[in-house]
Motif scaffolding. Structure first.
Motif, PDB file in Angstrom:
ATOM      1  N   ALA B 295       0.845  -1.196   0.000  1.00 57.09           N
ATOM      2  CA  ALA B 295       0.000   0.000   0.000  1.00 57.09           C
ATOM      3  C   ALA B 295       0.875   1.239   0.000  1.00 57.09           C
ATOM      4  CB  ALA B 295      -0.908   0.000   1.232  1.00 57.09           C
ATOM      5  N   GLN B 296       0.402   2.299  -0.654  1.00 55.96           N
ATOM      6  CA  GLN B 296       1.130   3.564  -0.693  1.00 55.96           C
ATOM      7  C   GLN B 296       0.165   4.706  -0.404  1.00 55.96           C
ATOM      8  OE1 GLN B 296       4.420   4.164  -2.678  1.00 55.96           O
ATOM      9  NE2 GLN B 296       4.479   2.370  -3.982  1.00 55.96           N
ATOM     10  N   ALA B 297       0.628   5.641   0.444  1.00 55.03           N
ATOM     11  CA  ALA B 297      -0.183   6.811   0.775  1.00 55.03           C
ATOM     12  C   ALA B 297       0.465   8.048   0.181  1.00 55.03           C
ATOM     13  CB  ALA B 297      -0.302   6.941   2.293  1.00 55.03           C
ATOM     14  N   LEU B 298      -0.319   8.851  -0.534  1.00 60.20           N
ATOM     15  CA  LEU B 298       0.164  10.119  -1.093  1.00 60.20           C
ATOM     16  C   LEU B 298      -0.655  11.239  -0.473  1.00 60.20           C
ATOM     17  CD1 LEU B 298       0.316   9.230  -4.910  1.00 60.20           C
ATOM     18  CD2 LEU B 298       2.161   9.156  -3.238  1.00 60.20           C
ATOM     19  N   GLY B 299      -0.003  12.049   0.364  1.00 57.18           N
ATOM     20  CA  GLY B 299      -0.690  13.203   0.938  1.00 57.18           C
ATOM     21  C   GLY B 299      -1.863  12.839   1.830  1.00 57.18           C
ATOM     22  N   CYS B 300      -1.751  11.722   2.566  1.00 59.01           N
ATOM     23  CA  CYS B 300      -2.839  11.313   3.470  1.00 59.01           C
ATOM     24  C   CYS B 300      -2.518  11.719   4.905  1.00 59.01           C
ATOM     25  CB  CYS B 300      -3.047   9.795   3.401  1.00 59.01           C
ATOM     26  SG  CYS B 300      -3.572   9.194   1.777  1.00 59.01           S
ATOM     27  N   ARG B 301      -3.548  11.738   5.756  1.00 59.60           N
ATOM     28  CA  ARG B 301      -3.383  12.002   7.185  1.00 59.60           C
ATOM     29  C   ARG B 301      -4.288  11.060   7.981  1.00 59.60           C
ATOM     30  NH1 ARG B 301      -0.697  16.325   8.742  1.00 59.60           N
ATOM     31  NH2 ARG B 301      -1.608  16.083  10.801  1.00 59.60           N
ATOM     32  N   ASP B 302      -3.762  10.573   9.119  1.00 58.73           N
ATOM     33  CA  ASP B 302      -4.571   9.795  10.063  1.00 58.73           C
ATOM     34  C   ASP B 302      -5.349   8.684   9.362  1.00 58.73           C
ATOM     35  OD1 ASP B 302      -3.664  11.488  12.049  1.00 58.73           O
ATOM     36  OD2 ASP B 302      -5.315  12.898  11.752  1.00 58.73           O
ATOM     37  N   THR B 303      -4.647   7.949   8.556  1.00 59.05           N
ATOM     38  CA  THR B 303      -5.283   6.972   7.672  1.00 59.05           C
ATOM     39  C   THR B 303      -4.566   5.628   7.767  1.00 59.05           C
ATOM     40  OG1 THR B 303      -6.257   8.541   6.113  1.00 59.05           O
ATOM     41  CG2 THR B 303      -5.518   6.450   5.190  1.00 59.05           C
ATOM     42  N   LEU B 304      -5.337   4.545   7.681  1.00 58.90           N
ATOM     43  CA  LEU B 304      -4.780   3.195   7.629  1.00 58.90           C
ATOM     44  C   LEU B 304      -5.045   2.604   6.246  1.00 58.90           C
ATOM     45  CD1 LEU B 304      -3.636   0.562   8.981  1.00 58.90           C
ATOM     46  CD2 LEU B 304      -6.000  -0.011   9.549  1.00 58.90           C
ATOM     47  N   LEU B 305      -3.975   2.165   5.589  1.00 60.17           N
ATOM     48  CA  LEU B 305      -4.104   1.477   4.297  1.00 60.17           C
ATOM     49  C   LEU B 305      -3.574   0.066   4.480  1.00 60.17           C
ATOM     50  CD1 LEU B 305      -2.751   4.214   1.814  1.00 60.17           C
ATOM     51  CD2 LEU B 305      -5.111   3.789   2.484  1.00 60.17           C
ATOM     52  N   HIS B 306      -4.441  -0.908   4.386  1.00 61.30           N
ATOM     53  CA  HIS B 306      -4.065  -2.304   4.627  1.00 61.30           C
ATOM     54  C   HIS B 306      -4.355  -3.113   3.364  1.00 61.30           C
ATOM     55  CE1 HIS B 306      -3.912  -5.804   7.670  1.00 61.30           C
ATOM     56  NE2 HIS B 306      -3.712  -6.258   6.466  1.00 61.30           N
ATOM     57  N   ALA B 307      -3.291  -3.559   2.699  1.00 64.36           N
ATOM     58  CA  ALA B 307      -3.442  -4.401   1.506  1.00 64.36           C
ATOM     59  C   ALA B 307      -2.981  -5.791   1.888  1.00 64.36           C
ATOM     60  CB  ALA B 307      -2.616  -3.853   0.351  1.00 64.36           C
ATOM     61  N   GLU B 308      -3.884  -6.769   1.718  1.00 64.31           N
ATOM     62  CA  GLU B 308      -3.586  -8.105   2.239  1.00 64.31           C
ATOM     63  C   GLU B 308      -2.745  -8.938   1.292  1.00 64.31           C
ATOM     64  OE1 GLU B 308      -6.554 -10.955   2.163  1.00 64.31           O
ATOM     65  OE2 GLU B 308      -5.965 -11.935   4.018  1.00 64.31           O
ATOM     66  N   ASP B 309      -2.970  -8.741  -0.005  1.00 63.26           N
ATOM     67  CA  ASP B 309      -2.420  -9.670  -0.974  1.00 63.26           C
ATOM     68  C   ASP B 309      -1.326  -9.011  -1.802  1.00 63.26           C
ATOM     69  OD1 ASP B 309      -3.430 -12.419  -2.348  1.00 63.26           O
ATOM     70  OD2 ASP B 309      -2.543 -11.074  -3.823  1.00 63.26           O
ATOM     71  N   GLU B 310      -0.221  -9.712  -1.993  1.00 64.86           N
ATOM     72  CA  GLU B 310       0.895  -9.142  -2.752  1.00 64.86           C
ATOM     73  C   GLU B 310       0.491  -8.818  -4.187  1.00 64.86           C
ATOM     74  OE1 GLU B 310       3.808  -7.929  -1.953  1.00 64.86           O
ATOM     75  OE2 GLU B 310       3.214  -8.287   0.116  1.00 64.86           O
ATOM     76  N   GLY B 311      -0.516  -9.485  -4.711  1.00 60.10           N
ATOM     77  CA  GLY B 311      -0.927  -9.259  -6.090  1.00 60.10           C
ATOM     78  C   GLY B 311      -1.891  -8.100  -6.272  1.00 60.10           C
ATOM     79  N   GLN B 312      -2.188  -7.383  -5.195  1.00 67.79           N
ATOM     80  CA  GLN B 312      -3.173  -6.293  -5.289  1.00 67.79           C
ATOM     81  C   GLN B 312      -2.595  -5.045  -4.640  1.00 67.79           C
ATOM     82  OE1 GLN B 312      -6.845  -6.702  -2.988  1.00 67.79           O
ATOM     83  NE2 GLN B 312      -8.013  -6.027  -4.767  1.00 67.79           N
ATOM     84  N   VAL B 313      -2.248  -4.050  -5.453  1.00 68.98           N
ATOM     85  CA  VAL B 313      -1.683  -2.815  -4.902  1.00 68.98           C
ATOM     86  C   VAL B 313      -2.823  -1.886  -4.459  1.00 68.98           C
ATOM     87  CG1 VAL B 313       0.422  -2.942  -6.266  1.00 68.98           C
ATOM     88  CG2 VAL B 313      -1.533  -1.671  -7.154  1.00 68.98           C
ATOM     89  N   LEU B 314      -2.511  -1.076  -3.466  1.00 65.90           N
ATOM     90  CA  LEU B 314      -3.498  -0.140  -2.914  1.00 65.90           C
ATOM     91  C   LEU B 314      -2.868   1.239  -2.861  1.00 65.90           C
ATOM     92  CD1 LEU B 314      -6.028   0.732  -1.293  1.00 65.90           C
ATOM     93  CD2 LEU B 314      -4.941  -0.230   0.741  1.00 65.90           C
TER      94      LEU B 314
END
Lengths: 480, 480
Positions: B295-314
């Motif tokens: 998972a990658q965050a661009l310009g986020c705040r107070d946020t959780l990005l959880h990507a479970e699978d290596e084949g799926q980018v977030l």
């Protein structure tokens, strides 16, 4: 007014990433089914396919050639010539190439340049507007189509005109203004957005290039002269094409031309230039919530939830002003005000080497499609669809076994010197150094599940062959 | 202080959906690898597995029995008895069943009740706290563990105590207070959160039930007396178990018991009761952004990005206070303040009949796992892993063909009355009415790719068999 055949020119070589993850370099937005079952390209072709229109001329990037033929076949529309660009040079050279190609037959016929990534649901209004512009185009004008602006958009061209309805003159053309100028033009009421379509004769367009962008004429003409037929496509010569300046038709010609007429277009129109635009076109409810696919919104406002795949549910809870686009291999979640930063996200992904930045798991070939369903250590499972009349060859590779299992349709396979009929639930096993040729002689697609077990399962042993209706040429066998 | 063996009692029968889509009824959060490679259950087992501890007693729902054994085998921890609940009756009956089972051998040994969905990364602090409570527990107290509160949480129990560090008395126990009372207790400073672990003897716990929840004793005792051994598990008798009141240990006993001691616990602790809690434990950066997986965050705040699978980018862009959890078959996007509404979302999904509400594509069996990789009209592709020593049978079903292709390991198959050795890249074809028995006699897992072509590919022809190390019983053949 004469009922003359108009040749649609479908421009579909662009590879924008502003609608990532649905639009990717390898399969851009004009080919994606963003609303409903058909792509924007298919809808554009359908819109310009009644009795008024000749078979379309398509100009696209060489990489998209099988996508184009597959999508046109699916709509039942027979294409005219399909010109292949060896590389993208923006819309200026593409429009000129189309004008030169059509002009060689009849420089005074009508051609209608159509971007193929626009939403124009009202086909009757579209055709009426085209008819409205016909006389001016036959008289030598470049006829454009104007949309009443509802916001100070900086990504469009603006047409200064006094026309209220029907046809009028364009006093000036301002491409992609700064925001202050856009606000001023919106407030003045004397400007329309340029919808990007142009109705004209090849003669008028070639003359406009001669006057305003003469540097393009020689290389584009040479690329067309040197073009070679390839599997039914016309492949522009790469050398001269590379020398043509990469410039849009708007900057090259439209900003400078004085012979512009405009037809005011009152139907719905969108260029789907961002997820924000998709949200606007997706019929949001009273709370501003739009859902596409298996998506559900609980207590959301001003939010787009787009789930692409039936196998992947999407739930939004308590969101405000958020765009979510879920696909099996990539998920985008963006604040709506930041929709234009999607391109930046794709750049970031590219840096990490993620294939999702540019490509999907599905690949198009002349004879059908190959889709990687799943792969892992020592195996790969693909779904291969062989179109009616299609032929392919599979080269067995050392250290692995491929098993082709037929799901539906009937095929025949040439293996060990003799032909075998293959029916559903039967299979073909391919090992090195064997070679198997597979044909679909029936009327229905043949669907295979292919399991590769062993070394290097990614390596592609499938060789492209022409479909029977196509040319007599044989495509080279692509290994690896 | 004596170094006495303590028996951990791992409670892992819960099936909460507050962490959907990672936690589902069929595979709840304690078994999910939310951080890193091991599940919360595995970390709990590992934390209580040094020289101070005996083999753990596990009590779980019958549906989770193969998940428990598989996860314990993966940690290298040999389980003690595994008690199976025919249905969930909350923690009260489960704790009593464990106390009765251990008490039958030695009512004065120490047992340590452990919820298996907690994060306690400091194993040394955990073990020191247990040691701190040992004498009081041996003297007949129920020893609980207290966490210094940092917010007015209403989902926990509160312990009124004057203890500063080490061991002290509990004056009162308030389970799940209203928010006003929680704020008052937080402000007073005289309260700790109950961490949910209990150190005591079986004798003390049984006596506490006798005094405060006597209605549970007869049915739980009868369920244990009537329990039957099944594939190495101890399956509690369903009839009496259904008669035991479904009540938590806190409401049944802890609120009423007067013999409570508390050890103040200073290490990090979380019950991961919501995505908000996961965000807190996921080490958010200075902007409050935590990412897990690709998972990658661009310009986020107070946020959780959880990507479970290596084949799926977030990718998250410009988000503020948002929780995103992406899995291959379900995506959740929620405003952080609405994290508790995830349960409601699951209810909504259930109404639509979406399987993602309750289950994953992976199923655990005594002999291994079956994972549906992809399916479509007329076909299904599964990955089947057969553990060492495992045996399974496959019943051919009318109208379809199954091809089992071996990816790695070596197996043997009994087909048509004789045994065949199957090596990588070889396959077994199974058609109706044939039956094939497949065994893994080696030391490594055997991995298969199974392709079903034909009618009703969802129907399961695989029959569960015991693994060789397990009991002599034979599990019934599960069809459909």
């Amino acid at each position: 007014m004469t009922m003359q055949n108009i040749t649609p020119v479908l421009l579909c070589g662009g590879c924008g990433t502003r609608l990532w993850p649905l639009s990717r370099t390898s399969y851009p937005k004009q080919f994606a089914a963003i609303f409903g079952d058909e792509s924007l390209f298919q809808r554009t072709a359908r819109r310009s396919s009644d009795v008024r229109f000749a078979a379309p001329l398509v100009i696209t990037h060489a990489d998209f050639r099988f996508i184009v033929t597959e999508q046109l076949v699916a709509t039942g529309i027979d294409p005219g010539p399909i010109l292949l660009e060896p590389e993208g040079r923006n819309t200026g050279p593409a429009v000129l190439a189309a004008a030169l190609h059509l002009g060689a037959t009849d420089p005074d016929q009508l051609m209608l340049i159509l971007p193929s990534d626009q939403v124009m649901p009202d086909a009757a209004a579209f055709r009426a507007a085209v008819t409205e512009g016909e006389a001016a185009a036959l008289a030598g004008d470049l006829v454009v189509f104007g949309i009443t602006p509802d916001r100070a958009e900086t990504g469009f061209g603006y047409l200064e005109t006094a026309v209220d309805s029907g046809l009028g003159r364009v006093r000036s053309f301002i491409e992609k203004p700064q925001i202050a100028q856009a606000e001023q033009m919106l407030a003045s009421g004397g400007y329309l957005w340029n919808a990007g379509m142009i109705l004209c004769t090849p003669r008028a367009m070639i003359a406009a290039f001669g006057a305003h962008a003469p540097q393009l004429v020689a290389p584009v003409r040479a690329a067309l002269t040197g073009a070679r037929a390839d599997l039914g496509f016309l492949r522009l010569a790469a050398g001269p094409w590379a020398e043509a300046e990469a410039i849009s038709i708007d900057y090259a010609v439209m900003e400078h031309a004085r012979n512009l007429s405009v037809v005011r277009y009152a139907g719905r129109w969108s260029d789907l230039g961002s997820w924000e635009a998709v949200w606007r076109e997706a019929s949001p409810d009273a709370a501003g919530v739009a859902t596409i696919g298996p998506a559900q919104a609980l207590g959301c406002r001003d939010t787009l939830l787009h789930a692409e795949d039936e196998g992947q549910v999407l739930i939004g809870i308590g969101l405000e002003g958020v765009i979510v686009v879920a696909t099996p291999d990539a998920v985008l979640v963006a604040d709506r005000s930041r929709a234009q930063d999607v391109r930046r996200a794709v750049d970031v992904l590219r840096l990490t080497g993620a294939p999702q930045a540019d490509s999907f798991a599905l690949r198009h070939r002349a004879w059908g499609t190959v889709e990687t369903l799943v792969s892992g250590e020592g195996f790969m499972v693909q779904r291969v669809i062989l179109h009616p009349g299609g032929t392919l060859g599979v080269q067995g590779l050392p250290g692995r076994v491929e098993t082709w299992q037929l799901v539906s349709g009937v095929a025949r396979a040439l293996q060990g010197g003799s032909w075998h009929r293959i029916e559903p639930r039967q299979s073909v096993e391919i090992t090195s150094p064997g070679f198997v040729q597979i044909e679909n002689g029936g009327d229905l697609p043949v669907v295979w599940i292919v399991v590769q077990i062993g070394d290097d399962p990614g390596a592609q042993g499938i060789c492209g062959h022409q479909t029977a209706e196509n040319s007599a040429e044989t495509a080279p066998c692509l290994m690896g």
